[in-house]
Design a protein around this motif. Structure first.
Motif, short mmCIF file in Angstrom:
data_model
loop_
_atom_site.label_atom_id
_atom_site.label_comp_id
_atom_site.label_asym_id
_atom_site.label_seq_id
_atom_site.Cartn_x
_atom_site.Cartn_y
_atom_site.Cartn_z
N HIS A 92 0.82 -0.90 0.24
CA HIS A 92 -0.24 -0.16 0.07
C HIS A 92 1.15 1.46 -0.10
CE1 HIS A 92 0.39 -1.07 4.18
NE2 HIS A 92 0.83 0.30 4.46
N ARG A 93 2.00 0.99 0.80
CA ARG A 93 2.88 2.56 0.25
C ARG A 93 3.58 2.15 -1.07
NH1 ARG A 93 3.92 0.40 5.86
NH2 ARG A 93 3.05 1.94 7.30
N LEU A 94 3.50 1.43 -2.13
CA LEU A 94 3.90 1.42 -3.22
C LEU A 94 3.91 1.02 -4.06
CD1 LEU A 94 6.99 -1.09 -3.07
CD2 LEU A 94 7.36 1.42 -3.57
N ARG A 95 2.82 1.29 -4.79
CA ARG A 95 1.85 0.95 -5.44
C ARG A 95 0.93 2.45 -5.86
NH1 ARG A 95 -3.98 -0.36 -2.83
NH2 ARG A 95 -4.25 1.60 -1.05
N SER A 96 1.46 2.43 -7.33
CA SER A 96 0.97 3.47 -7.56
C SER A 96 -0.35 3.71 -8.56
CB SER A 96 1.89 3.72 -8.97
OG SER A 96 2.21 2.43 -10.12
N GLY A 97 -0.98 2.55 -9.14
CA GLY A 97 -1.76 1.85 -9.50
C GLY A 97 -3.10 1.14 -8.24
N THR A 98 -3.12 -0.05 -8.74
CA THR A 98 -3.83 -1.02 -8.91
C THR A 98 -3.00 -2.01 -7.47
OG1 THR A 98 -2.85 -2.47 -10.29
CG2 THR A 98 -5.22 -1.68 -10.66
N VAL A 99 -3.92 -3.03 -7.20
CA VAL A 99 -3.60 -3.89 -5.94
C VAL A 99 -2.04 -4.92 -6.83
CG1 VAL A 99 -3.33 -5.33 -4.49
CG2 VAL A 99 -4.56 -3.23 -4.45
N ALA A 100 -2.61 -4.80 -7.75
CA ALA A 100 -1.29 -6.14 -9.11
C ALA A 100 -0.07 -5.62 -9.20
CB ALA A 100 -2.64 -6.01 -9.81
N SER A 101 -0.30 -4.22 -9.33
CA SER A 101 1.39 -3.23 -10.04
C SER A 101 1.69 -2.73 -8.47
CB SER A 101 0.20 -2.08 -10.88
OG SER A 101 0.38 -1.53 -8.94
N GLY A 102 1.51 -2.99 -7.09
CA GLY A 102 2.17 -2.79 -5.89
C GLY A 102 2.97 -4.08 -5.86
N MET A 103 1.81 -5.30 -5.65
CA MET A 103 2.29 -6.63 -5.25
C MET A 103 3.34 -7.25 -6.81
SD MET A 103 1.83 -9.16 -3.29
CE MET A 103 3.59 -10.57 -4.05
N ALA A 104 3.34 -6.59 -7.72
CA ALA A 104 4.94 -6.75 -8.99
C ALA A 104 6.22 -6.32 -7.87
CB ALA A 104 4.15 -5.95 -10.78
N MET A 105 5.37 -4.36 -7.66
CA MET A 105 6.50 -4.13 -7.20
C MET A 105 7.53 -4.79 -6.16
SD MET A 105 5.70 -0.49 -8.04
CE MET A 105 6.02 0.56 -7.48
N VAL A 106 6.81 -5.48 -5.09
CA VAL A 106 7.48 -5.51 -4.24
C VAL A 106 8.22 -6.82 -4.78
CG1 VAL A 106 6.29 -6.69 -2.02
CG2 VAL A 106 5.62 -5.07 -2.51
N GLU A 107 7.00 -7.30 -5.26
CA GLU A 107 8.18 -8.98 -5.95
C GLU A 107 9.50 -8.69 -6.62
OE1 GLU A 107 6.02 -12.08 -8.11
OE2 GLU A 107 4.72 -12.41 -6.77
N GLN A 108 9.35 -7.51 -7.50
CA GLN A 108 10.75 -7.47 -8.02
C GLN A 108 11.91 -6.81 -7.08
OE1 GLN A 108 9.55 -4.27 -11.30
NE2 GLN A 108 11.19 -3.90 -11.20
N ILE A 109 11.35 -6.03 -5.61
CA ILE A 109 12.06 -5.55 -4.86
C ILE A 109 12.68 -7.24 -4.62
CG2 ILE A 109 12.68 -4.30 -2.97
CD1 ILE A 109 10.77 -2.49 -4.32
N LEU A 110 12.00 -7.94 -4.02
CA LEU A 110 12.18 -9.09 -2.87
C LEU A 110 13.52 -9.92 -3.88
CD1 LEU A 110 9.53 -10.06 -1.21
CD2 LEU A 110 11.44 -8.63 -0.10
N LYS A 111 13.64 -10.34 -5.57
CA LYS A 111 14.04 -10.72 -6.13
C LYS A 111 15.42 -10.11 -6.21
CE LYS A 111 11.44 -14.15 -7.33
NZ LYS A 111 10.27 -14.81 -8.31
N ALA A 112 15.37 -8.74 -6.69
CA ALA A 112 16.48 -8.18 -6.89
C ALA A 112 17.57 -7.52 -5.28
CB ALA A 112 16.20 -7.08 -6.99
N VAL A 113 17.09 -8.30 -4.31
CA VAL A 113 17.69 -7.58 -3.37
C VAL A 113 18.87 -8.82 -3.08
CG1 VAL A 113 18.50 -6.55 -0.94
CG2 VAL A 113 16.69 -5.50 -2.84
N PRO A 114 19.85 -9.34 -2.86
CA PRO A 114 20.30 -10.63 -2.52
C PRO A 114 19.84 -11.05 -1.02
CG PRO A 114 22.22 -9.17 -3.53
CD PRO A 114 20.70 -8.04 -3.28
N VAL A 115 19.91 -11.42 -0.99
CA VAL A 115 20.06 -12.18 0.90
C VAL A 115 21.73 -12.46 1.37
CG1 VAL A 115 20.13 -13.63 2.48
CG2 VAL A 115 17.66 -13.00 0.97
N PRO A 116 21.89 -11.63 2.67
CA PRO A 116 23.10 -11.30 2.99
C PRO A 116 23.55 -12.53 3.35
CG PRO A 116 21.99 -10.48 3.85
CD PRO A 116 20.92 -10.51 3.49
#
Lengths: 302, 677
Positions: free
Chosen positions: A278-302
């Motif tokens: 709810h902090r990221l989405r610019s439009g729909t929940v779906a786009s927010g979810m996609a972005m969250v996934e994108q972030i999680l997949k981009a940042v490597p776990v230490p």
């Protein structure tokens, strides 16, 4: 502690069927001392979930149905002139409850919304120059309809930011729905429920959760996540520092619920969608979810 | 120390106080060029820098580009007035410095800062075109360190006082390890002779092939090394014999002297019994294309010609020879007197004053031998209180000789030699002038004579039948105490070092720059050591060319090599080592510590077995997945996962022992095998 939590979950599960992830998320939000936003279409069981939770946790629940003509005083309460004592007496509004269920919050005009949100953030309400503290624990579950529905005032980002976690419930699967149709009336079930925990227990849990260890490596991971959200091309302004703090708190609560003494990256990943969408989405929940996934997949776990 | 890179924010303005660093870098980087710029240009640059410092100090806003842009014009004017161009190494570099100083006034952003620093690196390298001494290399190191520290400061933030030491330490860490690499590259990187080599930029030094008023006086004020001589078998001549001949000048128009006759080659010298000096002469790189030798050379080094007057000339066009061996015998006077030479050596300037003729006429009352006439002339100098001075009142034109002989009676070797030669010619004795050097300073540490520019000298030779050309140094008689004819003649022939005693001679104008005697005495040993060091530096470092490199390679056993192959190897090696360094740095960044490294081993082992960790996968999820995939080793994997998470995310501090244990466990697990279905 974990046993007690499991008992809570079991109790709630009797009423709200097939919604365990959402249920756990709400509990996590509660333990992290945050407020919850449930967002879904009407009739998906938002109110039921909230009421069940309140009942099981043994808190007194107040419900405010937000409408387009609701005024701040309707939430906060007002001073009434008492003829006998010849004085103004404050009559607290429904906000002064341990658990406040703000139904369809986006149906009320912004002025009223902000009255609620101030109370949420500050833990206090100022009426006629006097400041009244909220009871403890104080927990707001707000429900809201998706924005595109008619007659809604969408919450601005600044106010959305105050909800720790946002969940949606979604349609139940076929079997669950069959059970709902054939079984006992859900509302009646709620009344039959026994509290599994006291508010004091919840406070203790909150204290415990705040002590869960956050290591250097994990802090780095959190910072990486937050930073990455800020660098994304279509991420708007990214996650705020408050969001980062909330993320940390929620992760601690989640780790606590998992029975760990330290926060793991998995805990962060579990709560991240709830905290971030709810902090990221610019439009729909779906786009927010996609972005969250994108972030999680981009940042490597230490 | 964590350094956050502002690379992605080039337009961000830099914090206050940080600006001093690029200013200091620029100022320091331009120090070697200041000597090549006139005081006007230097002042201009200094003012610009001071202006910028003032603005920073008072926290004022920078001037707009409407003010700064026109500043180019006055600087350009100064540059053009002095160099007539803005291209070429000197003018170009100075132009760059000027523009950079103006640019300081527009230094707002991180990007400007970085550009300034990187251009400073360039400036530092360019300064090598101008000088290559020992001090220069020390300067080079400090300058590179300073610029590096400036860049580090930019990336560290603005807290100057707190960050200076760590920045310096980091700068050292960056620059010092580069030194051996630089040394290696210096020794082994292929060198090219010809257009790619550095041109020695310094002003050429040495004796000129003509003598004009003031020529030698200028050289006398220059104490740079001209050449150095080692005598074979340590057989050194006495100091009075140290006459190093360079040019023989036989033609004059009154005050200017040059060599008028065609260069006739001379050969066929034979060694005769008597004193013999074998000299190993090394000219400094800056000297002009001539060769010097002790009176009188009898061998001809390879690549040289012996010309009339028994002087050596370099016959290689283009490549000047710097090191050669020559044998001299003081008794082998030049014996050649061709009719043409005789005619030239008796020629008198057309404007010779009757006063001079009258003076000489007085000595020539009887038919005297040339020696007696020479003695008369020497006595004239001695008796009339002639004074030795390096800055006499300028005398010019036709009356210069008369002025010197009868009125001023002050001058130095050049005046005495010319006057003496003309007097001799007037008396009918063939006379000519020899230019070169006299004396030299013996360096006991390096066992060589150092001959500096201020040893430059001019003397005469007169023709005496049956003796040949006899050296006559009229300057030497000024110091003779007891002027008997014999003593005078001896002094003129054996050269008492007047120059050495110049301070004891009466001088009309006291010189301000003369060092006190105690200082000269005290500083002698360090000076000689330093000279030796410089010579060795020039020999081994500055003089390390393709030839020396080839020799070194042969010495190392690389007899069969081609330069192209060496170059390819060098370039390839550079590329490969650069790539390796980059990869290493990248790895290093990833590998934070042991714990991470062993966990990475664990992950790569599992990846080899077919279960690859996604980079975003947490350790719990991953070990769970891996444990499912390898049921046989599930317990081990789970334990490793647990231990790692405890160490990485747990409350207990990461202890070395625990990490070691984990590493051992991971090693024991190795690459797990998937169960065979």
């Amino acid at each position: 502690m974990k046993k007690r939590l499991d008992r809570v979950v079991d109790q709630v599960k009797r009423v709200v069927i097939g919604k365990e992830p959402a249920l756990r998320m709400s509990l996590c939000c509660l333990i992290a001392k945050g407020h919850l936003l449930i967002e879904d279409l009407p009739g998906m069981g938002k109110t039921t979930l909230a009421r069940t939770l309140a009942k099981v946790l043994g808190m007194d629940v107040r419900r405010i149905q937000f409408t387009s003509d609701l005024l701040p005083a309707d939430i906060l309460g007002c001073s009434i002139f008492d003829k006998q004592s010849q004085q103004f007496v404050f009559r607290p509004g429904p906000i002064f409850g341990q658990m406040v269920l703000a139904d369809e919050i986006n149906r009320a005009p912004p002025k009223t919304q902000s009255a609620l949100l101030e109370a949420m953030e500050e833990g206090q309400a100022s009426i006629d120059g006097t400041t009244y503290a909220m009871p403890h624990p104080f927990f707001v579950i707000a429900t809201q309809n998706p924005h595109h529905l008619v007659g809604t005032y969408p919450l601005p980002e600044s106010q959305l930011d105050r909800f720790l976690i946002r969940i949606d419930l979604g349609f139940p699967d076929r079997e669950t729905e069959r059970e709902m149709l054939t079984g006992v009336n859900r509302r009646d079930l709620i009344n039959d429920l026994e509290p599994a925990m006291s508010p004091a227990d919840l406070s203790a849990m909150q204290e415990e959760a705040a002590k869960v260890h956050v290591s250097q490596a994990l802090t780095n991971y959190l910072l990486d996540l937050v930073n990455h959200s800020r660098c994304m091309a279509d991420g708007g302004s990214g996650l705020s520092p408050r969001a980062g703090m909330f993320l940390c708190r929620a992760s601690q609560a989640w780790a606590f619920m998992e029975g760990r003494e330290m926060v793991m990256p998995e805990d962060v990943q579990a709560v991240f969608p709830g905290v971030a969408i709810h902090r990221l989405r610019s439009g729909t929940v779906a786009s927010g979810m996609a972005m969250v996934e994108q972030i999680l997949k981009a940042v490597p776990v230490p | 120390m964590k350094i956050s890179g502002p690379f992605h924010k080039p337009a961000e303005s830099i914090s206050r106080g940080l600006v001093y660093w690029p200013i200091a870098s620029l100022a320091y980087a331009s120090v070697p060029f200041i000597f090549h710029l006139s005081w006007r240009g230097s002042l201009f640059i200094c003012l610009l820098i001071l202006w910028r410092v003032y603005l920073e100090f008072r926290r004022l806003n920078l001037p707009s580009s409407w003010i700064t842009a026109p500043l180019v014009i006055p600087f350009l004017a100064i540059l053009l007035a002095e160099h007539h161009t803005i291209f070429g190494e000197e003018a170009g570099t100075l132009f760059l410095i000027g523009l950079l100083s103006i640019r300081l006034l527009e230094l707002h952003t991180v990007r400007d800062y970085m550009i300034t620093c990187i251009t400073c690196y360039f400036l530092v390298v360019v300064s090598l075109l101008f000088a290559q001494g020992i001090i220069m290399s020390v300067y080079l190191f400090t300058a590179i360190l300073l610029v590096t520290v400036s860049l580090i400061h930019l990336h560290m933030g603005s807290n100057l006082r707190a960050s200076f030491r760590p920045a310096l330490r980091l700068g050292m860490k960056i620059v010092v390890p580069a030194l051996p690499l630089a040394l290696f590259a210096f020794v082994f990187f292929p060198r090219f002779q010809g257009k790619l080599t550095l041109e020695y930029h310094s002003i050429k030094i040495g004796v000129q092939d003509s003598l004009e008023a003031g020529n030698i006086a200028q050289m006398k004020k220059d104490n740079r090394l001209a050449f150095r001589v080692e005598f074979a078998n340590d057989q050194c001549p006495v100091s009075g014999e140290l006459y190093w001949r360079c040019f023989v000048l036989n033609t004059t128009d009154g005050w200017r002297w040059w060599n008028g006759s065609k260069n006739r080659q001379m050969t066929g010298f034979k060694e005769r019994p008597g004193l013999k000096y074998t000299q190993n002469i090394t000219l400094t790189p800056q000297v002009q294309r001539w060769m010097v030798a002790l009176d009188y050379p009898i061998t001809i080094p390879t690549g040289a010609l012996m010309c009339e007057g028994q002087i050596l000339k370099n016959n290689l066009y283009g490549a000047s020879k710097r090191q050669y061996t020559v044998v001299s015998q003081p008794e082998q006077r030049p014996q050649d007197l061709s009719p043409e030479t005789q005619r030239r050596c008796l020629m008198l300037p057309r404007t010779l004053s009757p006063l001079v003729k009258r003076l000489v006429g007085r000595w020539k009352t009887k038919q005297k031998p040339p020696e007696a006439l020479a003695t008369e002339a020497l006595r004239f100098f001695r008796d009339h209180q002639f004074i030795y001075t390096l800055d006499p009142e300028p005398v010019e034109g036709q009356d210069a000789l008369v002025d010197f002989l009868f009125r001023q009676r002050a001058g130095f070797c050049e005046h005495y030699a010319t006057a003496f030669a003309i007097l001799m010619r007037t008396a009918g004795v063939p006379a000519r002038i020899v230019t070169g050097y006299m004396g030299g300073e013996y360096n006991p540490y390096g066992r060589f004579y150092a001959i500096r520019q201020d040893h430059a000298h001019a003397w005469c030779e007169i023709w005496i039948q049956n003796k040949g050309w006899v050296r006559m140094d009229p300057t030497a008689v000024l110091a003779v105490k007891n002027p008997t004819p014999k003593a005078l003649l001896h002094a003129a022939q054996q050269g008492m070092s007047v120059e050495g005693q110049a301070s004891s001679l009466p001088s009309p104008r006291p010189s301000l720059w003369r060092q006190p005697a105690w200082w000269t005495k005290l500083s002698r040993a360090p000076r000689l050591w330093w000279e030796l060091a410089e010579i060795q530096w020039n020999r081994w470092v500055v003089g390390y060319d393709r030839h020396s490199q080839e020799k070194l390679f042969k010495h190392l056993g690389m007899t069969q090599f081609r330069w192209l192959a060496v170059l390819a190897a060098a370039l390839g090696g550079t590329a490969v080592s650069g790539a390796l360094a980059a990869a290493w740095l990248k790895r290093q960044g990833k590998k934070a510590d042991h714990l991470r490294r062993s966990y990475e081993t664990f992950c790569s082992n599992l990846a080899a077995a077919g279960v690859k960790r996604k980079k975003w996968e947490g350790p719990c999820d991953f070990t769970r997945r891996a444990a499912l995939a390898f049921p046989l080793q599930a317990e081990q994997i789970r334990r490793i996962g647990l231990q790692y998470t405890r160490l990485c995310y747990g409350t207990s501090p990461t202890e070395k022992a625990l990490v070691k244990e984990l590493t051992a466990r991971i090693k024991k697990l190795g690459i797990p095998k998937a169960p065979v279905n």
